[in-house]
Design an enzyme around this catalytic site. Structure first.
Site, PDB file in Angstrom:
ATOM      1  N   SER A   1      10.725 -10.954  -7.915  1.00  0.00           N
ATOM      2  CA  SER A   1      11.894 -10.384  -8.584  1.00  0.00           C
ATOM      3  C   SER A   1      13.161 -10.997  -8.007  1.00  0.00           C
ATOM      4  O   SER A   1      13.206 -11.368  -6.832  1.00  0.00           O
ATOM      5  CB  SER A   1      11.919  -8.862  -8.393  1.00  0.00           C
ATOM      6  OG  SER A   1      13.173  -8.315  -8.754  1.00  0.00           O
ATOM      7  N   GLY A   2      14.209 -11.062  -8.817  1.00  0.00           N
ATOM      8  CA  GLY A   2      15.474 -11.670  -8.403  1.00  0.00           C
ATOM      9  C   GLY A   2      16.436 -10.718  -7.718  1.00  0.00           C
ATOM     10  O   GLY A   2      17.608 -11.069  -7.517  1.00  0.00           O
TER      11      GLY A   2
ATOM     12  N   CYS B   1       0.834  -1.191   0.000  1.00  0.00           N
ATOM     13  CA  CYS B   1       0.000   0.000   0.000  1.00  0.00           C
ATOM     14  C   CYS B   1       0.873   1.246   0.000  1.00  0.00           C
ATOM     15  O   CYS B   1       2.070   1.188  -0.210  1.00  0.00           O
ATOM     16  CB  CYS B   1      -0.890  -0.001   1.242  1.00  0.00           C
ATOM     17  SG  CYS B   1      -1.802  -1.550   1.489  1.00  0.00           S
TER      18      CYS B   1
END
Length: 599
Positions: A363-364, A2
């Site tokens: 994500s990496g 948020c």
């Protein structure tokens, strides 16, 4: 995930504070498209605001700000991956829950454990928690600093928000040194921002605000342990494999579909393979998304296809061309919350993700920093040698006619900042001097005395590189860029390689086991050698980048903005960029220093 904001000001009318918080939340509405909420308390002049991106407990019961027992109020940004475990412990203690949210677990956990609950949380989080029983408010940020939380604490007034943009109509005075920071680093290092009185809350810390005195204190709630417990390669591989598998499973907890950004590299490929296994067990289908280019030099499609053959994924693939880039480039620039020499690529991948209605992706980020994927891991030996040279020799480096060698000058600072700027420095002090028309001595004074953490003593070369890449590059550039570019589209990015349990494990492995390997990220690759296709790991490293060098030279909007610059040195560098003699990221920096980023 948020956006949050708030004001505590006993000298300001509550109605005015409320109006300002609502305006702050409206500025950040992109990060919370699923709803908004506000809380006011006239006794302590507290106003909390919240913009919601719903991923856990999608019902109205997950609405925020959330109140528990009419004593505790929270406005929360983030995800707690171990919330079900903590919830069970609290239920066993007799507590009852009215929601299925992780937010309520923080509230009830605080009611029972107090501030000790902060370090029990495993996830990414930034929240404000108002405690009526002690007349205090807490601002808290996660152990890895994945989620941002900015604050201003002056004149007995506390203001906080998830983005610096939210402060701009309240606090307009610029930080006089931000351009020096930015031109040296390519980003603005924490805790600083472009605004004089706005700071980033440090990771793994909480700010305690006393409502009666209008004062605050900062406290650290998590300290990393570096006790070496694992000395054997086989034991390390087994632990790494099991811990990453568990981390991926935790990061897939949601009441909405989760996707993976598949670039074609080791990190995203591994996450895709592991996430697919988890989703198959759960009877769900994985979502993946990739961006490619017509230019073979930048395309990783062959590697993406190699992974896609192994998984049962609903795949979204896009080819980004120059005209589409030009169409959206001004919007990507306007999305920046703080100046950065990178981040545009992240805007586009999240733009395409949003087109398919997905709200969250893995994500990496973190794998290169933890497992040794950057060139810096091979350069720390030369850093140590050069750092031992006398000041006068290092300062002479500014006279060398080579940008790379000129960065040796930074080592004369003889501190952590100098080492980082030698490895990753953007413009050198003499260039910054010409661009800003200030003496090199002033630049040195500003940079030498930055209030950032110093690298611990007694770290090996690989551990030093990891510390610098994690605490400076990843912390200040990758995580911040990823957050504001993804949230611009209402997308949540989860980072399993920064899982709390995995970070603890990495710190417990002996350095020779972590980094003394014939291939980059050897420990990570060997831990999953039976899962990762050889084609994915036995290839040159390629960062996730676009054909910017070509596109920006021809981009009409960018050229028009650069043309407005009146600084002579900047004009010379822009001319070099047009000739192909200056990297696009430096042209981007010049644009941001000499042009105001749109609100």
């Amino acid at each position: 995930m948020c956006r949050i904001a708030g004001i505590i000001d006993k000298h300001q009318d509550l109605t005015l504070s409320s109006a300002k918080v609502k305006e702050m939340c409206a500025i950040m509405a992109h990060g919370g498209p699923d709803g908004e909420g506000f809380y006011e308390n006239a006794n302590d002049n507290v106003v909390f605001g919240h913009r919601r991106l719903a991923l856990i407990d999608l019902s109205i019961t997950g609405h925020q700000p959330m109140i528990h027992d009419d004593k505790y109020v929270i406005s929360f940004n983030g995800e707690i991956y171990n919330y079900l475990i903590l919830k069970k412990k609290l239920q066993d203690l007799g507590f009852q829950f009215r929601t299925k949210s992780d937010t309520e677990v923080i509230l009830i956990g605080f009611a029972y454990w107090g501030t000790a609950v902060f370090d029990k949380l495993s996830g990414m989080f930034a929240f404000a928690l108002y405690d009526k029983t002690t007349n205090s408010t807490y601002l808290v940020r996660d152990q890895s600093g994945i989620k941002p939380l900015y604050y201003s604490a002056i004149d007995q007034r506390l203001i906080f928000a998830s983005e610096v943009k939210a402060f701009k109509k309240l606090l307009k005075e610029e930080n006089p040194n931000w351009k020096i920071y930015f031109l040296a680093f390519g980003h603005i290092p924490e805790p600083y921002t472009t605004l004089k009185d706005v700071l980033m809350l440090p990771k793994a810390q909480y700010l305690k605000w006393d409502h009666q005195t209008g004062t605050h204190e900062l406290h650290c709630f998590h300290k990393e342990s570096h006790d070496i417990l694992i000395h054997k390669v086989e034991a390390a591989q087994e632990k790494v494999k099991n811990t990453i598998e568990d981390a991926v499973a935790r990061h897939l907890i949601a009441d909405e579909p989760i996707g993976v950004f598949l670039s074609g590299g080791i990190d995203s490929g591994l996450l895709t393979l592991l996430a697919d296994e988890v989703q198959n067990k759960n009877g769900q289908q994985l979502h993946t998304i990739s961006i490619n280019f017509k230019d073979e030099q930048f395309s990783e499609k062959a590697y993406q296809d190699c992974i896609l053959k192994e998984v049962n994924s609903k795949h979204y693939e896009y080819t980004l061309d120059e005209s589409t880039f030009a169409e959206h480039f001004p919007s990507a620039l306007a999305a920046m919350d703080q100046p950065t020499a990178d981040g545009i690529n992240s805007w586009f991948i999240n733009y395409y993700a949003k087109l398919n209605g997905l709200k969250a992706f893995l994500s990496g980020i973190g794998a290169d920093e933890l497992f040794g994927g950057y060139p810096s891991f091979d350069r720390m030996g030369i850093v140590s040698f050069l750092s031992s040279l006398p000041h006068f020799m290092l300062k002479m480096a500014l006279k060398i006619n080579s940008v790379t060698l000129k960065r040796t000058y930074y080592l004369h600072y003889k501190n952590t900042i100098g080492k980082y700027l030698f490895l990753r420095g953007f413009f050198t002090p003499d260039e910054i001097s010409k661009l800003l028309d200030i003496p090199v001595s002033k630049i040195d004074g500003v940079l030498k005395n930055l209030s950032i953490a110093n690298m611990p003593n007694a770290l090996g070369n690989g551990e030093q590189a990891s510390w610098l890449e994690t605490n400076l590059y990843m912390q200040n550039q990758l995580l911040k860029d990823t957050d504001f570019m993804s949230m611009q589209h209402g997308i949540e990015i989860r980072v399993p390689f920064l899982d709390k349990e995995l970070l603890g494990l990495i710190n417990s492995i002996a350095e020779p086991v972590k980094y003394k390997n014939t291939k980059k990220k050897g420990l990570l690759i060997d831990s999953f050698i039976n899962l990762l296709p050889r084609k994915i790991w036995d290839r040159p490293k390629m960062g996730f980048t676009f054909p910017f060098q070509h596109w920006l030279k021809d981009d009409q909007y960018f050229q028009q903005q650069l043309a407005k610059c009146n600084n002579q040195r900047a004009k010379e560098l822009i001319a070099n960029f047009k000739k192909g003699d200056l990297h696009w990221s430096k042209a981007m920096a010049i644009y941001q220093v000499f042009n105001t980023i749109d609100d």
